[in-house]
Motif scaffolding. Structure first.
Motif, PDB file in Angstrom:
ATOM      1  N   UNK A  23       0.832  -1.202   0.000  1.00  0.00           N
ATOM      2  CA  UNK A  23       0.000   0.000   0.000  1.00  0.00           C
ATOM      3  C   UNK A  23       0.869   1.255   0.000  1.00  0.00           C
ATOM      4  N   UNK A  24       1.961   1.229   0.745  1.00  0.00           N
ATOM      5  CA  UNK A  24       2.849   2.391   0.777  1.00  0.00           C
ATOM      6  C   UNK A  24       3.549   2.578  -0.567  1.00  0.00           C
ATOM      7  N   UNK A  25       3.903   1.490  -1.244  1.00  0.00           N
ATOM      8  CA  UNK A  25       4.598   1.603  -2.524  1.00  0.00           C
ATOM      9  C   UNK A  25       3.695   2.143  -3.617  1.00  0.00           C
ATOM     10  N   UNK A  26       2.439   1.773  -3.588  1.00  0.00           N
ATOM     11  CA  UNK A  26       1.538   2.149  -4.668  1.00  0.00           C
ATOM     12  C   UNK A  26       0.640   3.323  -4.318  1.00  0.00           C
ATOM     13  N   UNK A  27       0.937   4.020  -3.232  1.00  0.00           N
ATOM     14  CA  UNK A  27       0.138   5.175  -2.845  1.00  0.00           C
ATOM     15  C   UNK A  27       0.388   6.297  -3.845  1.00  0.00           C
ATOM     16  N   UNK A  28      -0.665   6.850  -4.399  1.00  0.00           N
ATOM     17  CA  UNK A  28      -0.562   7.976  -5.327  1.00  0.00           C
ATOM     18  C   UNK A  28      -1.391   9.120  -4.760  1.00  0.00           C
ATOM     19  N   UNK A  29      -0.749  10.226  -4.433  1.00  0.00           N
ATOM     20  CA  UNK A  29      -1.508  11.340  -3.871  1.00  0.00           C
ATOM     21  C   UNK A  29      -2.473  11.917  -4.904  1.00  0.00           C
ATOM     22  N   UNK A  30      -3.579  12.466  -4.428  1.00  0.00           N
ATOM     23  CA  UNK A  30      -4.548  13.085  -5.329  1.00  0.00           C
ATOM     24  C   UNK A  30      -3.928  14.348  -5.918  1.00  0.00           C
ATOM     25  N   UNK A  31      -4.057  14.490  -7.222  1.00  0.00           N
ATOM     26  CA  UNK A  31      -3.476  15.642  -7.902  1.00  0.00           C
ATOM     27  C   UNK A  31      -4.587  16.462  -8.528  1.00  0.00           C
TER      28      UNK A  31
END
Length: 174
Positions: A49-57
């Motif tokens: 989950x930490x590796x594939x976390x993508x912040x909202x842009x």
């Protein structure tokens, strides 16, 4: 009756189970093993989950990312289109190539610089983003260690005792 109670209290008494403790030497406790497996599985899911976390842009950031993805495919497809155009209409293609032959050489140098800087800057930016993410991931995943203490300087000079290695080490400390 008293003898049986003493035997049972010897084996199962005082909160200890001698039979269970003996069996666990040869076979792991199934419940404890299931808890360890669950903890390991949970830790791996947390890592994924930490590796594939993508912040909202924002929409503008997404639009600029999409626009930045256009030049390379456009160049590749445009080059393929030139080959197709040369095969379909050689006269049209030769007229366009004659126009390109009339472009002055400094303009070609300028175009080369612009394309090189664009792709070079993009390559550098992506590389730096990757390194930054890698450092952040390593900082999150590695435990913090206490800083190593400074070496203590001797307050008084020991007397030389004929030990060459010790004397050399003391000279390095000064």
């Amino acid at each position: 009756m008293g003898l049986i109670e003493q035997v049972f209290s010897l084996v199962f008494g005082s909160g200890r189970n001698v039979v269970r403790d003996t069996v666990e030497v040869f076979r792991p406790n199934a419940e404890a093993q299931a808890q360890r497996d669950h903890a390991r599985h949970d830790a791996s899911l947390t890592q994924f989950a930490a590796e594939f976390y993508a912040p909202q842009r924002s929409w503008f950031d997404r639009f600029m990312d999409a626009l930045n993805r256009v030049p390379r495919p456009a160049l590749a497809l445009g080059t393929l289109g030139l080959f197709i155009a040369a095969m379909l209409d050689p006269d049209w293609f030769s007229a366009r190539m004659l126009g390109l032959a009339l472009v002055p050489e400094p303009l070609w140098w300028l175009l080369g610089a612009i394309v090189s800087f664009y792709f070079g800057a993009r390559h550098q930016t992506k590389g730096q983003e990757f390194q930054r993410e890698l450092v952040e991931h390593l900082a999150r995943s590695t435990p913090r260690r206490a800083p190593t203490p400074e070496p203590v300087q001797p307050t008084e000079e020991p007397e030389p005792d004929g030990n060459a290695a010790l004397e050399d080490w003391l000279r390095q400390l000064r």
